[in-house]
Motif scaffolding. Structure first.
Motif, short mmCIF file in Angstrom:
data_model
loop_
_atom_site.label_atom_id
_atom_site.label_comp_id
_atom_site.label_asym_id
_atom_site.label_seq_id
_atom_site.Cartn_x
_atom_site.Cartn_y
_atom_site.Cartn_z
N CYS A 64 0.76 -1.33 -0.04
CA CYS A 64 -0.06 0.20 -0.03
C CYS A 64 0.84 1.17 0.71
O CYS A 64 1.58 1.40 1.05
CB CYS A 64 -0.72 0.02 1.45
SG CYS A 64 -2.10 -1.09 1.37
N ARG A 65 0.48 2.68 -0.19
CA ARG A 65 -0.45 2.41 -1.53
C ARG A 65 0.30 3.44 -2.98
O ARG A 65 0.79 3.68 -3.06
CB ARG A 65 -1.74 3.02 -1.39
CG ARG A 65 -1.29 3.96 -0.58
CD ARG A 65 -2.84 4.70 0.08
NE ARG A 65 -2.80 6.07 0.93
CZ ARG A 65 -2.76 6.92 0.61
NH1 ARG A 65 -1.73 7.17 -0.22
NH2 ARG A 65 -2.66 7.78 1.81
N GLY A 66 -0.43 2.64 -3.47
CA GLY A 66 -0.17 3.91 -5.44
C GLY A 66 -1.44 4.79 -5.13
O GLY A 66 -1.97 4.24 -4.93
N GLY A 67 -1.68 5.20 -6.79
CA GLY A 67 -3.21 6.21 -6.76
C GLY A 67 -2.90 7.43 -6.16
O GLY A 67 -1.48 8.64 -6.57
N PHE A 68 -3.71 8.20 -6.34
CA PHE A 68 -4.40 9.80 -6.54
C PHE A 68 -3.70 10.22 -7.62
O PHE A 68 -2.70 10.26 -7.63
CB PHE A 68 -3.11 9.87 -4.91
CG PHE A 68 -3.34 9.55 -3.69
CD1 PHE A 68 -4.59 10.97 -3.00
CD2 PHE A 68 -3.33 8.98 -3.07
CE1 PHE A 68 -5.11 10.72 -2.04
CE2 PHE A 68 -4.38 8.09 -1.74
CZ PHE A 68 -4.99 9.81 -0.91
N LEU A 69 -4.68 9.52 -8.46
CA LEU A 69 -4.72 10.39 -10.48
C LEU A 69 -5.30 10.82 -10.84
O LEU A 69 -5.65 11.19 -11.75
CB LEU A 69 -4.85 8.61 -10.57
CG LEU A 69 -4.14 7.59 -10.20
CD1 LEU A 69 -4.98 6.32 -10.90
CD2 LEU A 69 -2.96 7.43 -10.42
#
Length: 289
Positions: A64-69
């Motif tokens: 955790c974590r990738g994202g925030f796109l």
């Protein structure tokens, strides 16, 4: 003695423990795996973090974590792609295929804060930018044999953490991509309420996209920070028997990861928490897998 080989301790559940302490607690409690967070991996380096886990006889169930796109500016887009490239490399380095993505809220939002002046409130456009960034990142993930794992968050977090609110939405976003490259996680805390959950889990199984099963309970009353209102399995309102059966019937045979954000649990001894995680898994989840 219960088989805890599929039971994983997400390190967020013992937030104040070091990576070594979290791994030791999981191993001593007889669990089979740990889920890691990027700040721990970055502190040690991916290779060292992987060795700490493997030397304890465990495996890494997820990172955790990738994202925030959802960034809307060219600079924000470039930063998001660069950070997620690093996250993909870290997942590969630590020895897991499963990189959990929290896709981000409205651009410019801050967790648990009122909207700043000029906040972009166009949630439809924000979701489209998530799809656009997945198209940018999927080839990078495939190159590293890492799977982007989309996590739907409860709608109360749509403004500041994830414009992706249901498992069905996550599957729709994943649909254009190979199932080995983009999958979904079933997190009971976030999806237990969804009237379409059974059908969505079955669809995820048919499509081969269930990349993780995360568990914790929905506690009331909420803590002062809603995010930290999760509880040990069995202490709240979630029907783990039913959801677990749906996940098992969909063909999922991977790790079951307990991820809890709760100030009181964070203050407890990590080994005590790990043992409770194993006991609750054995009582409420294992019989239905």
């Amino acid at each position: 003695m219960s088989d805890l080989s599929r039971c994983s301790l997400n390190s967020a559940t013992v937030k104040h423990a070091s990576l070594t302490e979290a791994v030791e607690a999981a191993a001593t409690a007889g669990l089979g795996a740990v889920g890691l967070w990027r700040h721990q991996v970055q502190e040690h380096g991916a290779g060292t973090a992987r060795k700490i886990v493997e030397d304890a006889g465990l495996r890494v169930s997820s990172l955790c974590r990738g994202g925030f796109l959802t960034a809307a500016t060219p600079e924000g887009v470039a930063e998001a792609v660069a950070d997620n490239r690093r996250a993909i490399e870290e997942a590969a380095g630590v020895g897991t295929r499963e990189l959990v993505f929290v896709v981000g809220g409205l651009p410019g939002s801050s967790p648990e804060q009122p909207p700043a002046p000029g906040t972009d409130r166009d949630v439809v456009a924000a979701r489209q930018r998530v799809a656009d960034r997945l198209a940018d990142l999927a080839p990078i993930a495939a190159e590293h044999d890492v799977r982007i794992v989309l996590e739907a968050l409860h709608p109360m977090f749509a403004a500041d953490r994830a414009v992706l609110s249901t498992l069905g939405q996550a599957l729709d976003l994943a649909a254009p991509f190979d199932a080995r490259t983009v999958g979904v996680v079933v997190d009971t805390y976030h999806v237990w309420w969804d009237p379409d959950l059974q059908a969505s889990i079955a669809r995820a199984g048919r499509e081969g996209r269930i990349a993780g099963y995360q568990i914790c309970d929905w506690n009331l009353p909420f803590a002062s920070l809603a995010l930290n209102s999760r509880g040990h399995v069995g202490d709240g309102y979630i029907d783990f028997a039913t959801i677990t059966r749906w996940v098992a019937e969909a063909g999922y045979d991977g790790d079951v990861e307990t991820e809890i954000f709760n100030e009181e649990i964070w203050a407890a001894d990590p080994l005590e928490t790990a043992r409770t995680v194993g006991a609750r898994y054995a009582e409420h989840v294992l019989p239905h897998l």
